[in-house]
Design a protein around this motif. Structure first.
Motif, PDB file in Angstrom:
ATOM      1  N   UNK A 296       6.689 -29.299 -32.924  1.00  0.00           N
ATOM      2  CA  UNK A 296       5.642 -30.171 -32.393  1.00  0.00           C
ATOM      3  C   UNK A 296       5.760 -30.318 -30.880  1.00  0.00           C
ATOM      4  N   UNK A 297       6.983 -30.472 -30.404  1.00  0.00           N
ATOM      5  CA  UNK A 297       7.208 -30.653 -28.970  1.00  0.00           C
ATOM      6  C   UNK A 297       6.936 -29.364 -28.206  1.00  0.00           C
ATOM      7  N   UNK A 298       7.423 -28.243 -28.723  1.00  0.00           N
ATOM      8  CA  UNK A 298       7.232 -26.966 -28.034  1.00  0.00           C
ATOM      9  C   UNK A 298       5.744 -26.657 -27.868  1.00  0.00           C
ATOM     10  N   UNK A 299       4.961 -26.920 -28.909  1.00  0.00           N
ATOM     11  CA  UNK A 299       3.518 -26.667 -28.836  1.00  0.00           C
ATOM     12  C   UNK A 299       2.858 -27.596 -27.826  1.00  0.00           C
ATOM     13  N   UNK A 300       3.261 -28.862 -27.831  1.00  0.00           N
ATOM     14  CA  UNK A 300       2.701 -29.805 -26.870  1.00  0.00           C
ATOM     15  C   UNK A 300       3.020 -29.419 -25.440  1.00  0.00           C
ATOM     16  N   UNK A 301       4.269 -29.006 -25.199  1.00  0.00           N
ATOM     17  CA  UNK A 301       4.653 -28.602 -23.847  1.00  0.00           C
ATOM     18  C   UNK A 301       3.896 -27.363 -23.383  1.00  0.00           C
ATOM     19  N   UNK A 302       3.559 -26.504 -24.317  1.00  0.00           N
ATOM     20  CA  UNK A 302       2.789 -25.303 -23.978  1.00  0.00           C
ATOM     21  C   UNK A 302       1.293 -25.583 -23.858  1.00  0.00           C
ATOM     22  N   UNK A 309      -1.132 -28.877 -34.115  1.00  0.00           N
ATOM     23  CA  UNK A 309      -1.768 -29.256 -35.378  1.00  0.00           C
ATOM     24  C   UNK A 309      -1.173 -28.441 -36.519  1.00  0.00           C
ATOM     25  N   UNK A 310      -1.001 -27.151 -36.320  1.00  0.00           N
ATOM     26  CA  UNK A 310      -0.452 -26.284 -37.358  1.00  0.00           C
ATOM     27  C   UNK A 310       0.977 -26.655 -37.719  1.00  0.00           C
ATOM     28  N   UNK A 311       1.780 -27.021 -36.725  1.00  0.00           N
ATOM     29  CA  UNK A 311       3.159 -27.441 -36.987  1.00  0.00           C
ATOM     30  C   UNK A 311       3.165 -28.702 -37.853  1.00  0.00           C
ATOM     31  N   UNK A 312       2.291 -29.649 -37.544  1.00  0.00           N
ATOM     32  CA  UNK A 312       2.193 -30.874 -38.338  1.00  0.00           C
ATOM     33  C   UNK A 312       1.776 -30.558 -39.774  1.00  0.00           C
ATOM     34  N   UNK A 313       0.802 -29.671 -39.926  1.00  0.00           N
ATOM     35  CA  UNK A 313       0.343 -29.311 -41.269  1.00  0.00           C
ATOM     36  C   UNK A 313       1.446 -28.587 -42.044  1.00  0.00           C
ATOM     37  N   UNK A 314       2.205 -27.770 -41.346  1.00  0.00           N
ATOM     38  CA  UNK A 314       3.299 -27.061 -42.003  1.00  0.00           C
ATOM     39  C   UNK A 314       4.376 -28.038 -42.458  1.00  0.00           C
ATOM     40  N   UNK A 315       4.735 -28.983 -41.591  1.00  0.00           N
ATOM     41  CA  UNK A 315       5.730 -29.978 -42.003  1.00  0.00           C
ATOM     42  C   UNK A 315       5.229 -30.770 -43.203  1.00  0.00           C
ATOM     43  N   UNK A 316       3.957 -31.108 -43.217  1.00  0.00           N
ATOM     44  CA  UNK A 316       3.404 -31.902 -44.310  1.00  0.00           C
ATOM     45  C   UNK A 316       3.641 -31.228 -45.653  1.00  0.00           C
ATOM     46  N   UNK A 317       3.607 -29.916 -45.693  1.00  0.00           N
ATOM     47  CA  UNK A 317       3.829 -29.193 -46.945  1.00  0.00           C
ATOM     48  C   UNK A 317       5.282 -29.295 -47.416  1.00  0.00           C
ATOM     49  N   UNK A 318       6.201 -29.526 -46.469  1.00  0.00           N
ATOM     50  CA  UNK A 318       7.617 -29.648 -46.819  1.00  0.00           C
ATOM     51  C   UNK A 318       8.037 -31.088 -47.114  1.00  0.00           C
ATOM     52  N   UNK A 319       7.202 -32.050 -46.725  1.00  0.00           N
ATOM     53  CA  UNK A 319       7.567 -33.457 -46.906  1.00  0.00           C
ATOM     54  C   UNK A 319       7.901 -33.815 -48.352  1.00  0.00           C
ATOM     55  N   UNK A 320       7.156 -33.308 -49.379  1.00  0.00           N
ATOM     56  CA  UNK A 320       7.526 -33.650 -50.761  1.00  0.00           C
ATOM     57  C   UNK A 320       8.963 -33.268 -51.117  1.00  0.00           C
ATOM     58  N   UNK A 321       9.480 -32.214 -50.514  1.00  0.00           N
ATOM     59  CA  UNK A 321      10.860 -31.798 -50.809  1.00  0.00           C
ATOM     60  C   UNK A 321      11.859 -32.839 -50.324  1.00  0.00           C
ATOM     61  N   UNK A 322      11.518 -33.527 -49.229  1.00  0.00           N
ATOM     62  CA  UNK A 322      12.381 -34.612 -48.733  1.00  0.00           C
ATOM     63  C   UNK A 322      12.251 -35.828 -49.639  1.00  0.00           C
TER      64      UNK A 322
END
Length: 401
Positions: A296-302, A309-322
């Motif tokens: 998320x930070x790397x994309x924002x800095x760039x 947005x894509x990084x957030x959506x990707x993390x969202x898919x992994x959240x159930x595993x946590x």
């Protein structure tokens, strides 16, 4: 008594578990066309569902209006007042690669950068060159001796290197050469007080040497130094919170931050799949988990809104595993904002949610900056999140009679 002292006094050892997910640079600003932030744009049904079961709010890493670096942003999340507990970037980079910092060493974070023919910075990160290329360059810069001071250079990650000065009479009270902006020339390192003149002179002589070595390296034909620092002596996480803490972070600097406060840093890769597996593998061995997400930070800095947005959506898919691991308290937040339209760290407050059996859910049903404004946590200092987490994990004794 400060907060650290109070936590040391009240903390209890229990079997409950806390997971703190740090989406680095989480907070954003609206896209001028859609008027939606990255969080508001992203399709994040799992984060939204979690927010609906949580108490939400906003946090300020340092103070309102102050733009934090990653060091103070994370120290605040760990419950250390960043105005009292100060650490330089160089030490974090060194510790993150398991460098053996010795008493008297001064470490600096180095950015390999791109300079134009006039010596003006056009890219502070040299196109984020590979770690393999940085390793070659670091080896060419390593081993110089200046007036009895050894200069040790190691690759860290991508364009990042660490430069360690080892010798007598050194000080970390010097300025950065990195102006942290493109369109400017690197600045000379200057002494902040009379005792640091020697350090400034040696740093500038090393930079001059590096400039000659890097002349024919494109895009990494320049070097910026910042965060001159020595290893600090902070009270440990274990001592303060009575927690066996584990850090799951793929990037060296954040591993270094965890080490500064005495967390165990477990082996993991840089992908979410690898980090989730590390969390599973270690879940029975610790009672606090710092789970770091860098993308998320790397994309924002760039300045890449859609990638964030894509990084957030990707993390969202992994959240159930946590969530499936059933931590007693789950926190999702960021160390600071990195709005893509700013292309760098921002001073804006950061969304936060805290979920657990004893949290009092509020009316927030969407995890976003605007929604969290109305959350039950309000707008709080980031260093207050650890007491909130500890309380909801039933790890704090009552204060007073």
């Amino acid at each position: 008594m400060d907060q650290i002292g109070l936590m040391r006094q009240l903390s209890l050892k229990t079997e409950t578990k806390i997971v703190m997910v740090v989406l680095d640079g989480l907070g954003g600003l609206p896209d001028p066309i859609t008027n939606k932030t990255e969080l508001e744009t992203a399709n994040i049904p799992n984060l939204n569902a979690l927010a609906a079961k949580s108490i939400c709010g906003l946090s300020n890493p340092v103070l309102p209006g102050i733009t934090p670096g990653s060091g103070p942003g994370h120290l605040a999340l760990f419950g250390y007042d960043p105005l009292q507990y100060v650490i330089g970037r160089g030490v974090l980079e060194a510790l993150g690669i398991d460098f053996d910092l010795r008493p008297g060493d001064v470490a600096s974070r180095g950015n390999l950068c791109t300079l134009d023919t006039q010596g003006i910075i056009t890219d502070r990160r040299a196109g984020r060159i590979s770690t393999d290329k940085s390793r070659v360059i670091a080896s060419q810069l390593n081993g110089l001796e200046i007036d009895g001071v050894q200069v040790i250079v190691e690759a860290v990650k991508d364009h990042r290197i660490v430069v360690v000065f080892r010798g007598e009479g050194l000080s970390d009270a010097v300025s950065d050469s990195d102006p942290q902006r493109v369109g400017l020339a690197p600045q000379p390192v200057t002494a902040i007080n009379g005792s640091s003149n020697r350090m400034a002179q040696i740093a500038n002589r090393f930079i001059a040497h590096a400039s000659k070595v890097l002349t024919n390296h494109h895009p990494a034909n320049g070097l910026l130094l910042r965060g001159f620092s020595r290893k600090p002596d902070f009270p440990s996480f274990k001592e303060v919170y009575n927690l066996d803490a584990c850090a799951i972070a793929g990037y060296p600097m954040y591993r270094g931050l965890a080490k500064v406060v005495g967390m165990s840093v477990v082996k993991t890769g840089t992908t979410l799949t690898e980090e989730i597996q590390s969390l599973r593998d270690n879940f029975n061995s610790y009672d606090f988990f710092f789970f770091h997400v860098k993308g998320t930070d790397a994309a924002g800095e760039d300045g890449d809104f859609s990638r964030k947005v894509s990084v957030l959506e990707n993390f969202d898919q992994f959240l159930p595993a946590i969530i499936e691991l059933k931590p007693d308290v789950l926190i999702v937040t960021g160390d600071h904002s990195t709005p893509a339209i700013l292309g760098g760290h921002g001073w804006q407050s950061v969304p936060v949610l805290v979920q657990g059996k004893y949290c009092r859910p509020d009316s927030v049903s969407v995890f976003s900056e605007n929604a969290c404004v109305g959350g039950g946590l309000g707008n709080i200092p980031a260093c207050h999140l650890m007491p909130v987490a500890m309380a909801n994990a039933l790890k704090l004794e009552k204060f007073g009679a």
